[in-house]
Design an enzyme around this catalytic site. Structure first.
Site, PDB file in Angstrom:
ATOM      1  N   ASP A   1     -36.694  21.420  27.126  1.00 23.99           N
ATOM      2  CA  ASP A   1     -36.571  19.982  27.376  1.00 23.99           C
ATOM      3  C   ASP A   1     -35.113  19.693  27.686  1.00 23.99           C
ATOM      4  O   ASP A   1     -34.250  19.820  26.808  1.00 23.99           O
ATOM      5  CB  ASP A   1     -37.044  19.205  26.141  1.00 23.99           C
ATOM      6  CG  ASP A   1     -36.941  17.694  26.314  1.00 23.99           C
ATOM      7  OD1 ASP A   1     -36.433  17.241  27.371  1.00 23.99           O
ATOM      8  OD2 ASP A   1     -37.337  16.968  25.390  1.00 23.99           O
ATOM      9  N   ILE A   2     -34.822  19.306  28.922  1.00 26.09           N
ATOM     10  CA  ILE A   2     -33.422  19.121  29.315  1.00 26.09           C
ATOM     11  C   ILE A   2     -32.756  17.960  28.585  1.00 26.09           C
ATOM     12  O   ILE A   2     -31.527  17.835  28.615  1.00 26.09           O
ATOM     13  CB  ILE A   2     -33.265  18.944  30.840  1.00 26.09           C
ATOM     14  CG1 ILE A   2     -33.981  17.693  31.348  1.00 26.09           C
ATOM     15  CG2 ILE A   2     -33.739  20.193  31.577  1.00 26.09           C
ATOM     16  CD1 ILE A   2     -33.681  17.379  32.812  1.00 26.09           C
TER      17      ILE A   2
ATOM     18  N   TYR B   1     -37.726  12.399  35.764  1.00 23.49           N
ATOM     19  CA  TYR B   1     -38.638  11.303  35.430  1.00 23.49           C
ATOM     20  C   TYR B   1     -38.908  10.612  36.762  1.00 23.49           C
ATOM     21  O   TYR B   1     -38.018   9.979  37.339  1.00 23.49           O
ATOM     22  CB  TYR B   1     -37.977  10.341  34.446  1.00 23.49           C
ATOM     23  CG  TYR B   1     -38.867   9.176  34.036  1.00 23.49           C
ATOM     24  CD1 TYR B   1     -39.451   9.133  32.779  1.00 23.49           C
ATOM     25  CD2 TYR B   1     -39.122   8.122  34.911  1.00 23.49           C
ATOM     26  CE1 TYR B   1     -40.262   8.072  32.394  1.00 23.49           C
ATOM     27  CE2 TYR B   1     -39.929   7.071  34.547  1.00 23.49           C
ATOM     28  CZ  TYR B   1     -40.493   7.046  33.289  1.00 23.49           C
ATOM     29  OH  TYR B   1     -41.302   5.988  32.927  1.00 23.49           O
TER      30      TYR B   1
ATOM     31  N   TYR C   1     -35.833   3.564  38.992  1.00 26.34           N
ATOM     32  CA  TYR C   1     -35.898   4.997  39.312  1.00 26.34           C
ATOM     33  C   TYR C   1     -34.782   5.388  40.276  1.00 26.34           C
ATOM     34  O   TYR C   1     -34.043   6.356  40.040  1.00 26.34           O
ATOM     35  CB  TYR C   1     -37.261   5.327  39.905  1.00 26.34           C
ATOM     36  CG  TYR C   1     -37.340   6.690  40.544  1.00 26.34           C
ATOM     37  CD1 TYR C   1     -37.317   7.841  39.774  1.00 26.34           C
ATOM     38  CD2 TYR C   1     -37.428   6.821  41.934  1.00 26.34           C
ATOM     39  CE1 TYR C   1     -37.386   9.105  40.371  1.00 26.34           C
ATOM     40  CE2 TYR C   1     -37.507   8.075  42.524  1.00 26.34           C
ATOM     41  CZ  TYR C   1     -37.478   9.207  41.738  1.00 26.34           C
ATOM     42  OH  TYR C   1     -37.545  10.437  42.330  1.00 26.34           O
TER      43      TYR C   1
ATOM     44  N   GLY D   1     -43.561  22.150  38.004  1.00 30.16           N
ATOM     45  CA  GLY D   1     -43.841  21.037  38.900  1.00 30.16           C
ATOM     46  C   GLY D   1     -44.092  21.518  40.315  1.00 30.16           C
ATOM     47  O   GLY D   1     -44.037  22.719  40.616  1.00 30.16           O
ATOM     48  N   GLN D   2     -44.358  20.551  41.220  1.00 28.73           N
ATOM     49  CA  GLN D   2     -44.722  20.969  42.572  1.00 28.73           C
ATOM     50  C   GLN D   2     -43.559  21.629  43.309  1.00 28.73           C
ATOM     51  O   GLN D   2     -43.745  22.654  43.979  1.00 28.73           O
ATOM     52  CB  GLN D   2     -45.322  19.812  43.365  1.00 28.73           C
ATOM     53  CG  GLN D   2     -44.539  18.542  43.418  1.00 28.73           C
ATOM     54  CD  GLN D   2     -45.362  17.388  43.985  1.00 28.73           C
ATOM     55  OE1 GLN D   2     -46.532  17.543  44.331  1.00 28.73           O
ATOM     56  NE2 GLN D   2     -44.751  16.232  44.076  1.00 28.73           N
ATOM     57  N   LEU D   3     -42.353  21.108  43.190  1.00 30.96           N
ATOM     58  CA  LEU D   3     -41.217  21.773  43.824  1.00 30.96           C
ATOM     59  C   LEU D   3     -40.807  23.013  43.045  1.00 30.96           C
ATOM     60  O   LEU D   3     -40.557  24.069  43.632  1.00 30.96           O
ATOM     61  CB  LEU D   3     -40.032  20.815  43.945  1.00 30.96           C
ATOM     62  CG  LEU D   3     -38.754  21.427  44.516  1.00 30.96           C
ATOM     63  CD1 LEU D   3     -38.986  22.016  45.907  1.00 30.96           C
ATOM     64  CD2 LEU D   3     -37.618  20.409  44.536  1.00 30.96           C
TER      65      LEU D   3
ATOM     66  N   LYS E   1     -31.565   7.928  39.551  1.00 32.20           N
ATOM     67  CA  LYS E   1     -31.306   9.119  40.347  1.00 32.20           C
ATOM     68  C   LYS E   1     -29.921   9.074  40.991  1.00 32.20           C
ATOM     69  O   LYS E   1     -29.230  10.096  41.080  1.00 32.20           O
ATOM     70  CB  LYS E   1     -32.386   9.295  41.414  1.00 32.20           C
ATOM     71  CG  LYS E   1     -33.768   9.589  40.873  1.00 32.20           C
ATOM     72  CD  LYS E   1     -33.851  10.914  40.155  1.00 32.20           C
ATOM     73  CE  LYS E   1     -33.828  12.076  41.116  1.00 32.20           C
ATOM     74  NZ  LYS E   1     -34.029  13.383  40.383  1.00 32.20           N
TER      75      LYS E   1
END
Length: 297
Positions: A42-43, A67, A131, A18-20, A135
């Site tokens: 896959d976590i 996600y 979302y 991913g980007q980070l 989180k």
């Protein structure tokens, strides 16, 4: 600021494509780094995740997997919580058992937007969408299970690799729409601090040189609306699209977002590592990295 007496040791980066995650892989590349993308691990597969991480014997696990399809989460609630909370709980349990440091990346969307000044780490969360709630649940689980953890909240993240779950990022979407001569509407009444994932990765690297565990806010400096962010992109690239602001209510996204979710990097300042630059400067470097424009003079 407490400095660790030894090197980081082995670091596992989850969500490394991913980007980070990809920027973390770059800034930590000189160390013993193991990069695991979703195709590698896959976590949500707890048994395999526990087996793989335990066998690798890391000193640090960084979870950059998430996600993050904010609107889809309103419908796919179970999936959002499975990735952002339940899988995070299992990762925290693994890290606690191995006595390694756990770094978990979270979001400004844990806040409700009621304030008109930047949120500190001490402010009470009040998520407005699924979302954000998922989180926040992940944050609470990390705090309740781990003794050595960094929960890093950020805002408006964009990076060279793009977000796999979103098919890119906000900057790339604006550039593409402008070059396609499409009419563009961008929300003007939601205020954030856009954050370049490379700058965030460098900050996480700095945190890992300390044992000042806890929750941290880490965003580029300043604030703007999404409309102002888009306007700066077009200005820097000398683009003049058919471009208008709109309100969140008129835009009609499925998920409600906070009207104001700017984060204050108060705890980073307190330990002397708040080196994140003003967001327009970071944006310019991103545009150079993506070859949308040449290097600055």
């Amino acid at each position: 600021m407490a400095r660790l007496p030894c090197q980081l040791g082995r670091v596992i980066i989850l969500g490394a494509n991913g980007q980070l995650g990809s920027d973390l892989a770059k800034v930590l590349a000189e160390g013993d780094i193991i990069n695991l993308g979703r195709a590698d691990l896959d976590i949500c597969d707890f048994a395999r995740t526990r087996k793989v991480i335990t066998e690798l014997e890391p000193q640090v696990v960084i979870n950059a997997a998430a996600y993050n399809r904010v609107d889809d989460a309103e419908i796919e609630m179970q999936k959002a919580f499975e990735v952002n909370a339940f899988a995070v709980r299992r990762l925290a349990e693994i890290c606690s058992h191995l006595k390694c440091v756990f770094v978990h990346v979270s979001t400004d969307y844990v806040f409700g937007g009621e304030k008109c000044s930047p949120y500190s780490e001490e402010d009470l969360p009040n998520p407005q969408n699924v979302y954000g709630a998922s989180k926040l649940a992940g944050e609470y689980l990390v705090k309740s299970i781990c003794s050595k953890y960094f929960v890093v909240r950020t805002s408006g993240l964009y990076g060279a690799a793009g977000s796999g779950g979103k098919g890119g990022n906000f900057v790339e979407s604006m550039v593409r729409l402008a070059k396609e001569n499409r009419s563009i509407r961008v929300v003007s009444d939601q205020i954030v601090s856009p954050t370049y994932s490379r700058d965030l990765a460098l900050t996480i690297k700095g945190l890992l040189q300390t044992d000042d565990y806890g929750i941290y806010h880490a965003t580029n400096g300043g604030q703007c609306s999404w409309y102002e962010f888009a306007a700066k992109i077009f200005e820097l690239l000398h683009l003049e699209p058919n471009f208008n602001g709109t309100t969140a209510s008129a835009y009609g996204a499925k998920a409600r977002r906070p009207a104001y979710s700017v984060l204050a990097n108060a705890k980073l300042k307190s330990i002397g590592i708040d080196n994140l630059r003003f967001w327009p400067e970071a944006l310019e470097d991103y545009l150079v990295e993506k070859k949308h424009q040449g290097p600055r003079a």
